[in-house]
Write an enzyme that holds these catalytic residues in place. Structure first.
Site, PDB file in Angstrom:
ATOM      1  CD  GLU A 265      25.007   5.680   1.205  1.00 44.13           C
ATOM      2  OE1 GLU A 265      24.495   5.501   2.333  1.00 44.13           O
ATOM      3  OE2 GLU A 265      25.068   4.802   0.321  1.00 44.13           O
ATOM      4  CB  CYS A 302      22.451   5.368   4.355  1.00 43.71           C
ATOM      5  SG  CYS A 302      22.131   3.847   3.445  1.00 43.71           S
TER       6      CYS A 302
END
Length: 507
Positions: A265, A302
């Site tokens: 990620e 995120c």
């Protein structure tokens, strides 16, 4: 269990705490630094070998035994709750309430995976019975089941010292699948990593697991991470971090003699589209919600929504004023590390360098203390300058003024891969939203309506991933029970007697 914890600074390898010739010092927000063993390729090699030895039994263990192990880890973490909060707050500057909530998420997802594997649906067992009389050729008996992939490397994340680190979602899902784990701890919170590893060790001993089923290697250099990705016994990697660092590790994984899955990620700006009817009806409410999401955790999530698109100059100007007023009420807050604060400063300076980008509010940085930044530009400038759509890790946002709904679609078509995209929409926006949907489905792993992306539910239906550069595997999620599939592979058994099938086939 004691409410304080003094780190001893060693690695955990194959059930034993291990020193290294060299050490590094932590850099806590408050309190005294501690020294930690500096891991190298040698320690990674020992941990990977121990994981391979553990896989011989753990990989064929029953899912019920693994579920008890996951529950035992959750119990051991909870017994250390106050001490974990104390050392996590000292190392990261995160508020106690945030850490307590994150600890609950960590133990919750361990128990979620325990329940998930008890159910057995994850095995995806399929059986096509033999048809010996089929013409012109007989059909064999074929059975298929999901099997663990092997030892897994996991990188601790800077922004989630619990839920995405030592015993976080990558570790929980890998262990649930039957894969031993080697964690490379994040240097921003090594003491937190150590106390959680101690909880895992307790669970290993309590449930009788092979000691190589989990190892923690501490390091603040690239050597250990590179060694973890390239070690031939490691069969997959889970990573949450920067685009630059993650891409470098991904490239290493692909250059191996045996390339392996790298589930990274890497970065996302999580754009929000404010459609015209919603802007007419509740612009101030949307601005307030966006600011709260943008600055949550000092923007170090995120799913931080760093880009917001508003149609029409008047609406964009009103939105800018409302957002700036909300930001003016916020005091500077401490970021997770000096390095992250410096990167935030560089990112905001990059955003303000272009003549066509107006700085509404400059983000100041003093040590680790950071204040929000707000920028504004038109859609043509945004689309002509791809760097404006790159993540600034911190409480920085840019307002993009679109001429109309058609230009909103044009902006969406130019987006890179995202974890999330949000539509702020009212009833009159459905036609435009319908036109946007085929574009957005190709751009993001999760599409929201009338909410904000910070706050990721850990549930069966969650998708936390997306097209590159949001992640390196468009089909994988790092949150929710679907995350277990990253560490499984299908194996078909043709005409094998039942005695040779995995025990999970019949259980």
């Amino acid at each position: 269990m004691t409410e304080t914890y003094t780190p001893h600074g060693r690695h955990l390898i194959a059930g034993s705490w291990s020193e290294s010739p060299q050490t590094f010092a932590s850099d806590p927000t408050n309190g005294e630094p501690h020294r930690f063993a500096l891991g190298s390729a040698e320690e990674i090699g020992r941990a990977a070998q121990a994981a391979e030895e553990a896989f011989r039994t753990f990989g064929s263990s029953s899912r019920h035994d693994r579920a008890r192990f996951l529950d035992a880890i959750a119990d051991a973490i909870e017994r250390r709750g106050a001490a974990i909060t104390a050392i996590g707050a000292a190392e990261t500057g995160l508020p106690s309430a945030r850490l307590e909530g994150e600890r609950g998420r960590t133990t919750g997802q361990l128990r979620l995976f325990a329940n998930h594997i008890r159910d057995g649906a994850f095995l995806d067992r399929r059986h096509d019975e033999a048809q010996p009389d089929r013409k012109p050729l007989a059909r064999p008996d074929i059975k298929l089941i999901q099997r663990p992939i092997g030892p897994v490397g996991v990188f601790g994340a800077s922004n989630f010292p619990l839920a995405f680190s030592t015993a976080g979602g990558d570790t929980a899902s890998a262990l649930a699948a039957g894969c031993p784990v080697v964690v490379k701890g994040h240097p921003g919170h090594p003491g937190t990593a150590e106390i959680v590893a101690d909880a895992i060790l307790e669970a290993i001993n309590e449930t009788g697991q092979h000691p190589g089923v989990f190892s923690l290697i501490q390091s603040n250099t690239n050597e250990a991470g590179e060694a973890l990705v390239t070690h031939p016994l490691i069969k997959a990697v889970g990573f949450t971090g920067s685009l630059r660092g993650g891409r470098a590790l991904f490239d290493l994984a692909m250059r191996r003699e045996e390339p392996i899955p790298f589930f990274g990620e890497l970065g996302s700006v999580n754009p929000v589209f404010v459609l015209p009817d919603a802007a007419d009806n509740r612009l101030s409410e949307i601005a307030s919600g966006w600011v709260a999401s943008l600055t949550m955790g000092v923007g170090q999530f995120c799913t931080n929504p760093g880009v917001i698109v508003v149609a029409g100059d008047n609406a964009a100007e009103a939105f800018e004023g409302a957002a700036d007023s909300a930001l003016a009420e916020l005091a500077p807050q401490s970021m997770l590390s000096q390095g992250i604060a410096q990167a935030y400063r560089s990112g905001t300076q990059r955003m303000s360098a272009g003549n066509a980008v107006r700085t509404v509010r400059a983000g100041a940085v003093d040590g680790r203390q950071a204040s929000p930044a707000l920028f504004s530009t038109d859609a043509d400038t945004f689309m002509a300058n791809p760097d404006l759509g790159e993540e600034v890790f911190g409480p920085s946002g840019i307002i993009v003024r679109a001429r109309d709904g058609s230009q909103m679609i044009e902006i969406a078509e130019g987006l890179r891969g995202q974890l999330t995209v949000t539509l702020q929409m009212d009833a009159g926006d459905e036609d435009l939203a319908r036109r946007l949907m085929p574009v957005l489905e190709r751009k993001a792993g999760r599409i929201l309506a009338n909410g904000f992306p910070t706050g990721v539910e850990v549930v069966d239906s969650m998708m936390h991933g997306g097209p590159y550069p949001a992640s390196t595997n468009v089909s994988a999620t790092s949150v929710g029970t679907l995350a277990i599939r990253r560490f499984l592979r299908p194996v078909a058994y043709q005409n094998l007697p039942d005695a040779l099938l995995p025990g999970e086939w019949a259980s």
